[in-house]
Scaffold this active site. Structure first.
Site, mmCIF file in Angstrom:
data_model
loop_
_atom_site.group_PDB
_atom_site.id
_atom_site.type_symbol
_atom_site.label_atom_id
_atom_site.label_comp_id
_atom_site.label_asym_id
_atom_site.label_seq_id
_atom_site.Cartn_x
_atom_site.Cartn_y
_atom_site.Cartn_z
ATOM 1 N N ASP A 165 43.381 44.134 37.750
ATOM 2 C CA ASP A 165 42.037 43.579 37.775
ATOM 3 C C ASP A 165 41.902 42.495 38.844
ATOM 4 O O ASP A 165 42.562 41.462 38.784
ATOM 5 C CB ASP A 165 41.764 42.991 36.377
ATOM 6 C CG ASP A 165 40.330 42.585 36.183
ATOM 7 O OD1 ASP A 165 39.562 42.602 37.158
ATOM 8 O OD2 ASP A 165 39.987 42.230 35.034
ATOM 9 N N ASP A 225 30.949 44.165 34.549
ATOM 10 C CA ASP A 225 31.306 44.304 33.135
ATOM 11 C C ASP A 225 30.106 44.766 32.321
ATOM 12 O O ASP A 225 28.982 44.331 32.550
ATOM 13 C CB ASP A 225 31.744 42.956 32.559
ATOM 14 C CG ASP A 225 33.039 42.480 33.157
ATOM 15 O OD1 ASP A 225 33.365 42.867 34.293
ATOM 16 O OD2 ASP A 225 33.729 41.694 32.485
HETATM 17 C C1 GAL Z 1 37.258 41.013 33.758
HETATM 18 C C2 GAL Z 1 37.212 42.478 33.393
HETATM 19 C C3 GAL Z 1 37.202 42.602 31.886
HETATM 20 C C4 GAL Z 1 38.434 41.929 31.328
HETATM 21 C C5 GAL Z 1 38.547 40.489 31.834
HETATM 22 C C6 GAL Z 1 39.879 39.858 31.443
HETATM 23 O O1 GAL Z 1 37.268 40.901 35.138
HETATM 24 O O2 GAL Z 1 36.076 43.066 33.947
HETATM 25 O O3 GAL Z 1 37.137 43.949 31.506
HETATM 26 O O4 GAL Z 1 39.575 42.654 31.697
HETATM 27 O O5 GAL Z 1 38.428 40.424 33.226
HETATM 28 O O6 GAL Z 1 40.007 38.550 31.855
#
Ligand code: GAL
Length: 441
Positions: A165, A225
């Protein structure tokens, strides 16, 4: 006499090599990386992920109870085999240069490999989470500069899936920079004996769908998200995408997905009911959650349930365990549904399945019940004189048709059908009519 000594010979060879390389490089097609495959995720990953409900407040007990619940409530047998830890399993918050990447022994006293074994013994798979930065999105240590070491550690633990991520950062970064980030981890994973599905979580920046499959990425988020909303006006907090935003974002991206590489419309919100500790949004109705689920199945998005599966109500469980809908998502042909008709609030999506039948979804985005008509000839450009229809939510064969099919669709509902062309036998009866009568006896 012109004598060539060893040194000159060597220099000559180098020149020749350089000239040949230049010639080859200019003949090679530009930029696009050659397709690469780790052979995994031939159908989209389906399972559970900890983030949407729990945020980083996760631990061993939650994961074990989740696995047990998915077995007891029929989810595993309906295809939900991935159990994915999202952000928050790590021991340290702060930059990787200051801390190692380890599991938090307070949250996971028996470690990650214990959970991987626990999942594997029960026919399931375990996923984990990291990111390419010094820190992850929730501020835990990331993998920057330690990709090979981390990939080895995940593989040694027996992990089957990695969500990698970038926190939707690098929005304006050149594509080469983004590609380097995901290529580095993909290469590191591919050198492991144990196969690990790679999810590039990157909000769709840099047209990731165009190049991620070429790096060996198995699925990539196409948008920001998801929020726990069906159709919130605009974007919540000017950022989050609701169900229909994600759906609209995917229109035009169908061609980039297929077996081994999928557009990811983000995790499922079915069953969150506005109660998530983590996601914004006030929840959706039962019908809307069902529509969301049907749509994710039609576009073959990975389907990772975000709700607390230990506490699912009956309706949500029936939604998630509809095997006929899951089968569309998992269809081996991997054809992604296209929007074949757009009449304002009334839309039709369709895809051809591996056995030659078609899945058809009628979506009513409007505020009132509507009558919708579906015509194989007009909507599929398929000359079907006779066809049978099965309703995949009612689990009922509706009969044989030779005219367009008309039905009612409630506000925000999606009706999903499987239609099959019928061959006509010599005596005029369709082959399938005969088969249906057989069944009725
Ligand atoms: C975001 C992601 C979420 C989750 C989160 C964790 O960037 O889109 O799905 O993984 O980070 O911190």
């Amino acid at each position: 006499m012109f004598v060539v000594n060893k040194k000159q010979k060597f220099a000559g060879l180098i020149w020749m090599f350089a000239l040949l390389s230049v010639a080859f490089a200019s003949a090679a097609p530009a930029a696009q990386p050659a397709p690469r495959s780790n052979g995994l995720a031939q159908t989209p990953p389906v399972g559970w992920s900890s983030w949407n409900n729990f945020g980083d407040d996760i631990n061993e007990q939650i994961v074990i109870e989740t696995i047990d619940a998915m077995i007891a409530n029929g989810m595993r047998d309906a295809g939900y085999v991935f159990v994915n830890l999202d952000d928050g399993w790590q021991r340290y918050k702060g930059a990787r240069r200051d801390h190692p990447l380890e599991f938090d022994p307070k949250k996971f006293p028996r470690g990650i490999s214990y959970l991987a074994d626990y999942a594997h013994q029960r026919g399931m798979k375990l996923g984990i989470y990291s990111g390419p930065g010094q820190t992850t999105c929730a501020g835990y240590t990331g993998s920057e500069g330690h990709e090979a070491e981390d990939a080895r550690m995940f593989a040694n633990w027996g992990v089957d899936h990695l969500k990698y991520d970038s926190c939707c950062s690098h929005r304006e970064a050149p594509k080469e920079e983004l590609q380097k980030i995901f290529r580095t981890m993909s290469n590191a994973l591919m050198t492991q004996k144990h196969g690990i599905v790679l999810h590039a979580c990157h909000c769709g920046w840099g047209d990731i769908w165009e190049w991620a499959a070429g790096l060996g990425v198995n699925h990539w988020r196409i948008g920001q998200d998801i929020s726990d909303d069906f159709n919130y006006p605009g974007n919540r907090e000017q950022y989050y995408f609701d169900v229909l935003d994600q759906l609209d974002r995917g229109v035009g991206l169908e061609k980039y997905a297929g077996p081994g590489h999928w557009n990811d419309y983000d995790m499922l919100i079915v069953g969150l009911d506005g109660q998530s500790k983590q996601l914004v949004g006030t929840g959706a109705s039962n019908i809307e959650y069902r529509t969301h689920f049907s749509l994710w199945a039609m576009v073959s998005s990975p389907m990772l349930v975000g709700a607390d599966v230990r506490k699912l109500d009956q309706y949500s469980l029936e939604t998630l365990t509809n095997k006929e809908i899951v089968a569309l998502n998992q269809d081996p042909a991997g054809n992604i549904a296209h929007k074949v008709r757009d009449d304002g609030d009334l839309e039709v999506f369709a895809r051809e399945l591996a056995d030659g039948s078609h899945a058809v979804l009628l979506l009513n985005r409007g505020a009132a019940t509507a009558t919708m008509t579906f015509s194989p000839r007009a909507d599929l450009q398929a000359p079907m004189d006779r066809y049978s229809i099965r309703d995949l939510w009612k689990h009922r064969d509706l009969g044989t048709y030779d005219i367009p099919f008309t039905t009612e669709v409630q506000s925000h509902e999606a009706r999903v059908f499987r239609i099959r062309q019928l061959a006509t036998s010599a005596n005029g009866r369709s082959v399938s009519d005969a088969a249906e009568q057989e069944l009725a006896r």
